[in-house]
Enzyme design. Sequence first.
Site, short mmCIF file in Angstrom:
data_model
loop_
_atom_site.label_atom_id
_atom_site.label_comp_id
_atom_site.label_asym_id
_atom_site.label_seq_id
_atom_site.Cartn_x
_atom_site.Cartn_y
_atom_site.Cartn_z
N CYS A 16 0.87 -1.17 0.00
CA CYS A 16 0.00 0.00 0.00
C CYS A 16 0.92 1.23 0.00
O CYS A 16 2.13 1.09 -0.08
CB CYS A 16 -1.00 -0.01 1.16
SG CYS A 16 -0.29 0.10 2.81
N CYS A 90 -1.87 1.49 -4.24
CA CYS A 90 -0.57 2.13 -4.53
C CYS A 90 -0.48 2.56 -5.99
O CYS A 90 0.55 3.04 -6.43
CB CYS A 90 0.60 1.24 -4.14
SG CYS A 90 0.83 -0.24 -5.12
N CYS A 94 3.85 0.24 -8.38
CA CYS A 94 4.34 -1.13 -8.21
C CYS A 94 5.03 -1.61 -9.49
O CYS A 94 4.43 -1.57 -10.56
CB CYS A 94 3.16 -2.06 -7.93
SG CYS A 94 3.31 -2.91 -6.39
#
Length: 144
Positions: A16, A90, A94
């Site tokens: 997150c 997020c 990523c």
Amino acid sequence: MPSAPAADRPSVLFVCVHNAGRSQMAAAFLIHLAGDAVEVRSAGSAPADTVNPAVVEAMSEVGIDISAETPKILTTDAVQASDVVITMGCGDTCPVFPGKTYLDWKLDDPAGQGADAVRPIRDEIEALVGDLLVDLGVTPRIHQ
């Protein structure tokens, strides 16, 4: 019961933004339910200084102490070392690698919320982790 060799057990990374709430709860539930049958990591794209105190409180209410945890920065190595990468808000921060399973759990952000607001998020995460264990073929540990 001996622990499974690292190569024989699935590895999961929870991500997150701040690694102070959702990913910490998910990692704690997975460790609590799977023991050493699953390798567990958590990280944040912009980690906070500490875990959200309301998250610590909400988890302690279900018998899981995460007070000693600290937010960690998301690294490429952590993603590469994981079989399953579960993101929670997020966005596109990523890194994506072929051969990994990516899941995105749509969860409210507990940042700035009190324990009353965190409890439903905690309970939703616990249910999602239970489903994840089924998908991984891991039997949850029974706690006395």
